[in-house]
Design a protein around this motif. Structure first.
Motif, PDB file in Angstrom:
ATOM      1  N   ASP A  71      -4.217   6.054   6.355  1.00 16.52           N
ATOM      2  CA  ASP A  71      -4.377   5.987   4.899  1.00 16.52           C
ATOM      3  C   ASP A  71      -3.059   6.306   4.199  1.00 16.52           C
ATOM      4  O   ASP A  71      -2.675   5.626   3.232  1.00 16.52           O
ATOM      5  N   ALA A  72      -2.354   7.321   4.686  1.00 16.02           N
ATOM      6  CA  ALA A  72      -1.060   7.681   4.088  1.00 16.02           C
ATOM      7  C   ALA A  72      -0.056   6.544   4.275  1.00 16.02           C
ATOM      8  O   ALA A  72       0.691   6.208   3.346  1.00 16.02           O
ATOM      9  N   ALA A  73      -0.038   5.928   5.452  1.00 14.25           N
ATOM     10  CA  ALA A  73       0.874   4.811   5.697  1.00 14.25           C
ATOM     11  C   ALA A  73       0.520   3.622   4.820  1.00 14.25           C
ATOM     12  O   ALA A  73       1.407   2.916   4.322  1.00 14.25           O
ATOM     13  N   SER A  74      -0.757   3.394   4.614  1.00 16.37           N
ATOM     14  CA  SER A  74      -1.196   2.296   3.750  1.00 16.37           C
ATOM     15  C   SER A  74      -0.751   2.536   2.307  1.00 16.37           C
ATOM     16  O   SER A  74      -0.285   1.612   1.632  1.00 16.37           O
ATOM     17  N   GLU A  75      -0.894   3.788   1.833  1.00 17.54           N
ATOM     18  CA  GLU A  75      -0.442   4.107   0.472  1.00 17.54           C
ATOM     19  C   GLU A  75       1.067   3.935   0.346  1.00 17.54           C
ATOM     20  O   GLU A  75       1.566   3.407  -0.659  1.00 17.54           O
ATOM     21  N   GLU A  76       1.819   4.370   1.359  1.00 25.89           N
ATOM     22  CA  GLU A  76       3.276   4.223   1.322  1.00 25.89           C
ATOM     23  C   GLU A  76       3.673   2.749   1.331  1.00 25.89           C
ATOM     24  O   GLU A  76       4.579   2.331   0.615  1.00 25.89           O
ATOM     25  N   ARG A  77       2.986   1.963   2.127  1.00 24.95           N
ATOM     26  CA  ARG A  77       3.269   0.518   2.174  1.00 24.95           C
ATOM     27  C   ARG A  77       3.001  -0.129   0.834  1.00 24.95           C
ATOM     28  O   ARG A  77       3.784  -0.951   0.361  1.00 24.95           O
ATOM     29  N   ALA A  78       1.892   0.242   0.192  1.00 25.31           N
ATOM     30  CA  ALA A  78       1.572  -0.321  -1.118  1.00 25.31           C
ATOM     31  C   ALA A  78       2.632   0.073  -2.147  1.00 25.31           C
ATOM     32  O   ALA A  78       3.066  -0.758  -2.962  1.00 25.31           O
ATOM     33  N   MET A  80       5.804   0.851  -1.542  1.00 23.54           N
ATOM     34  CA  MET A  80       7.031   0.118  -1.227  1.00 23.54           C
ATOM     35  C   MET A  80       6.918  -1.347  -1.654  1.00 23.54           C
ATOM     36  O   MET A  80       7.893  -1.934  -2.128  1.00 23.54           O
ATOM     37  N   ASN A  81       5.747  -1.906  -1.468  1.00 24.73           N
ATOM     38  CA  ASN A  81       5.537  -3.297  -1.863  1.00 24.73           C
ATOM     39  C   ASN A  81       5.739  -3.447  -3.376  1.00 24.73           C
ATOM     40  O   ASN A  81       6.403  -4.382  -3.826  1.00 24.73           O
ATOM     41  N   ILE A  82       5.190  -2.506  -4.150  1.00 24.15           N
ATOM     42  CA  ILE A  82       5.368  -2.558  -5.606  1.00 24.15           C
ATOM     43  C   ILE A  82       6.834  -2.338  -5.955  1.00 24.15           C
ATOM     44  O   ILE A  82       7.401  -3.043  -6.793  1.00 24.15           O
ATOM     45  N   LEU A  83       7.488  -1.370  -5.316  1.00 21.93           N
ATOM     46  CA  LEU A  83       8.880  -1.054  -5.596  1.00 21.93           C
ATOM     47  C   LEU A  83       9.789  -2.247  -5.314  1.00 21.93           C
ATOM     48  O   LEU A  83      10.689  -2.561  -6.102  1.00 21.93           O
ATOM     49  N   LEU A  84       9.553  -2.928  -4.206  1.00 21.72           N
ATOM     50  CA  LEU A  84      10.443  -4.019  -3.809  1.00 21.72           C
ATOM     51  C   LEU A  84      10.139  -5.345  -4.490  1.00 21.72           C
ATOM     52  O   LEU A  84      10.988  -6.237  -4.498  1.00 21.72           O
ATOM     53  N   ILE A  89      11.154  -1.859 -11.732  1.00 23.87           N
ATOM     54  CA  ILE A  89      10.961  -0.605 -11.000  1.00 23.87           C
ATOM     55  C   ILE A  89      12.076  -0.422  -9.976  1.00 23.87           C
ATOM     56  O   ILE A  89      12.609   0.682  -9.808  1.00 23.87           O
ATOM     57  N   LEU A  90      12.456  -1.500  -9.302  1.00 24.14           N
ATOM     58  CA  LEU A  90      13.537  -1.414  -8.312  1.00 24.14           C
ATOM     59  C   LEU A  90      14.859  -1.022  -8.974  1.00 24.14           C
ATOM     60  O   LEU A  90      15.599  -0.178  -8.458  1.00 24.14           O
ATOM     61  N   ALA A  91      15.162  -1.610 -10.129  1.00 29.99           N
ATOM     62  CA  ALA A  91      16.405  -1.279 -10.837  1.00 29.99           C
ATOM     63  C   ALA A  91      16.406   0.183 -11.273  1.00 29.99           C
ATOM     64  O   ALA A  91      17.428   0.885 -11.147  1.00 29.99           O
TER      65      ALA A  91
END
Length: 196
Positions: A71-78, A80-84, A89-91
């Motif tokens: 669950d923690a890895a899934s939240e981190e992936r989500a 990162m997906n939004i960030l990238l 947000i990336l800037a």
């Protein structure tokens, strides 16, 4: 006495009927297990059941822990997906990361020059300190000599060479005799002067 025997017979027949009724209630499979493992069958079965239960509880605990990690890895992936994928947000993240308050602030040209100058001075100071810390070998050390003081009488060696110089000017034939009577200290001082 007969009454006691009759009572004993009656209690024995009751216990046989009770054991027969107990054995009669047990299935054939259970009887085979009892015959094979004897009286230890219930204890062995209980031990086995406890071990299986403990293994099941441990596995459930591992599964719950792995679910939390996933669950923690899934939240981190989500995240990162939004960030990238969102350029704004990336800037903002990059500006904050490399900004003056971030972990890796970028230097201006002046700051880089100042830092490089400071590092060069520090390196030079470290090299000088390292050279000063090393001892100079004995054959490269400067000799320690006393400086002559004006107005003080000259030493015996210096007066000898002054006298020898005047002897060479006035009577050069006699100079070798004067030189043969020279003290050892006069030659040592003359050699130090010649080395330099």
């Amino acid at each position: 006495m007969q009454q006691q025997q009759a009572a004993a017979m009656q209690s024995q027949s009751q216990s046989q009927s009770a054991s027969d009724s107990y054995l009669g209630a047990i299935s054939d499979t259970s009887l085979e297990v009892l015959e094979h493992f004897a009286a230890e069958a219930p204890a062995l079965l209980n031990h086995y059941a406890c071990a299986v239960e403990d293994a099941l509880i441990e596995q459930v605990g591992r599964n719950q822990h792995m679910n939390l990690v996933l669950d923690a890895a899934s939240e981190e992936r989500a995240a990162m997906n939004i960030l990238l994928t969102d350029p704004d947000i990336l800037a903002d993240y990059v500006n904050g990361f490399y900004g003056p308050n971030g972990p890796y602030p970028t230097e201006t040209a002046d700051e880089s020059a100042q830092r490089q100058e400071y590092e060069a001075r520090e390196q030079f100071a470290a090299e000088i300190a390292h050279q000063e810390a090393r001892a100079v070998p004995q054959n490269f050390q400067r000799p320690q000599m006393d400086m002559p003081t004006p107005g003080r009488a000259e030493s015996q060696g210096r007066s000898f060479w002054g006298d020898f110089s005047s002897m060479m000017d006035n009577n050069p034939e006699q100079a070798w005799q004067f030189l043969s009577g020279a003290p050892q200290q006069a030659f040592q001082q003359k050699m130090l002067v010649q080395d330099y």
